[in-house]
Design an enzyme around this catalytic site. Structure first.
Site, short mmCIF file in Angstrom:
data_model
loop_
_atom_site.label_atom_id
_atom_site.label_comp_id
_atom_site.label_asym_id
_atom_site.label_seq_id
_atom_site.Cartn_x
_atom_site.Cartn_y
_atom_site.Cartn_z
N GLY A 1 3.01 2.68 -2.24
CA GLY A 1 3.55 2.92 -3.47
C GLY A 1 2.86 4.08 -3.93
O GLY A 1 1.87 4.39 -3.54
N GLY B 1 0.71 -1.30 0.13
CA GLY B 1 0.03 -0.06 0.08
C GLY B 1 0.66 1.20 0.05
O GLY B 1 0.15 2.41 -0.28
N CYS C 1 -0.11 3.53 -6.12
CA CYS C 1 -0.74 2.14 -5.53
C CYS C 1 -2.24 2.93 -5.02
O CYS C 1 -2.15 4.04 -4.27
CB CYS C 1 -0.01 1.71 -4.59
#
Ligand code: 5GP
Length: 345
Positions: free
Chosen positions: A183, A181, A186
């Site tokens: 990124g 999570g 993301c």
């Protein structure tokens, strides 16, 4: 239902506390590390920063540019065998220490991996990458790859908790990739509500891995050189970068011009863009968990690399670490509620 109430931290929640040091200049800092990997027994030396296996970052061009710096590229899994053959033909043997082959966990992925490694037995880093490394099927796949390739260095991820790091290492991985999570492209945390602040994930997973003589890669969430240093300070053996390496000549992604300014497309590997490109669209049972963004075009990646490595060297001088290896034990993080002064940004 249970609630864990101890606070978990991200890079933005801490700063390094400076320490007295005998180092005069950042040029005295050595960022090279040497590791011996627990299953394969192989030894590796280099600068432990890795370009992410996204098709906009983990390209052959990136590998060619990062290798002279001693850095690694996790080459994305969408190149064909012909592409690999052409690339390897143009490189000398030192490239094998600087590239990783990425794979998913399907039967087709396994067949492609096996065929590639048969043709190029000098390739020795295998990065088995799934968004959610918590499934039994994933651990079984890692074990299958270990049995097939006892002397290769196997990276498996992504997970964010110590018990799963241990399970993957015991299942055959040499290195575990950590991050769910964080990124830059993301959307997992918004789409699913699942995640773990990245600095705490690194600290906890590094502790678990080192107890078994394994290593971890801190993957995702770095927005600046200081974040890369914080990952190393927290115990990461390697740091993996996506967004920080996007937007360059060596990055994939279409170049677009708008109002006289140049941008490069950058997208998550589970974004609609990537799934449209590689899987013929977003399958009906799933939602995309990645964004597509335009990042300003930044020219050759060399300048960015110098900026990142210069930053990490400088962190080391602030805390008195002559080698990157010493950074974790010289790190004291202070929890903060401010980072940089943004008045002019
Ligand atoms: P960055 O350095 O850009 O912050 O993070 C890079 C990492 O983001 C990658 O190495 C990978 O682990 C993760 N990532 C890449 N694409 C996607 C995506 O589409 N969805 C999610 N959830 N994560 C992604």
């Amino acid at each position: 239902m249970r609630i864990e109430s101890d606070l978990k931290l991200g890079f933005k929640d801490v700063l390094f506390r400076p320490k007295r040091s005998t180092l005069k200049s950042r040029s005295q800092v050595d960022l090279n590390r040497t590791f011996r990997f627990m299953h394969s027994g192989r030894e590796w030396s280099g600068i432990p920063v890795i370009a992410a296996n996204m098709d906009t970052v983990g390209t052959f061009e990136m590998a060619r540019a990062l290798a002279p710096h001693g850095m690694l590229t996790a080459v994305h899994k969408h190149y064909s065998e012909q592409d690999w053959a052409a690339f390897l033909e143009g490189c000398d043997d030192t490239i094998y220490d600087r590239i990783m082959v990425s794979t998913g966990t399907s039967d087709t992925d396994f067949a492609k991996l096996t065929s590639l490694l048969d043709k190029h037995p000098q390739l020795y880093f295998i990065c088995i990458d799934v968004a959610n490394g918590y499934s039994e099927h994933f651990v079984a796949f890692v074990t299958k790859v270990r049995e097939a390739f006892p002397d290769k260095v196997i990276i498996a991820g992504n997970v964010v908790t110590g018990e799963m790091v241990e399970e993957l290492l015991l299942g055959g991985a040499d290195i575990v990739k950590v991050g769910i999570g964080p990124g830059s492209v993301c959307t997992t945390r918004v789409k699913t509500g699942v995640g773990y602040p990245q600095l705490s994930a690194i600290i906890e997973c590094a502790d678990a891995a080192h107890g078994l003589s394994g290593q971890i890669i801190g993957d995702g969430g770095c927005t600046c050189a200081g974040d890369v240093s914080k990952g190393f300070g927290g115990g990461a053996d390697f740091m993996m970068l996506g967004g920080m390496l996007a937007g360059h000549d060596e990055s994939g992604g279409t170049l677009v011009k708008e109002d006289g300014q140049s941008f490069k497309l950058f997208y998550g590997m589970s974004s609609e863009t990537a799934m449209g490109k590689h899987a013929g669209g977003v399958a009906k049972y799933r939602a995309s968990e990645g964004k597509t963004v335009k990042v300003p075009y930044r020219g050759p990646v060399d300048i960015t690399v110098q900026d990142i490595l210069g930053g990490v060297r400088s962190t080391c001088t602030y805390v008195g670490a002559a080698q990157l290896k010493e950074l974790t034990k010289r790190t004291t993080f202070i929890r903060v509620q401010e980072q940089e002064n943004r008045i002019f940004s």
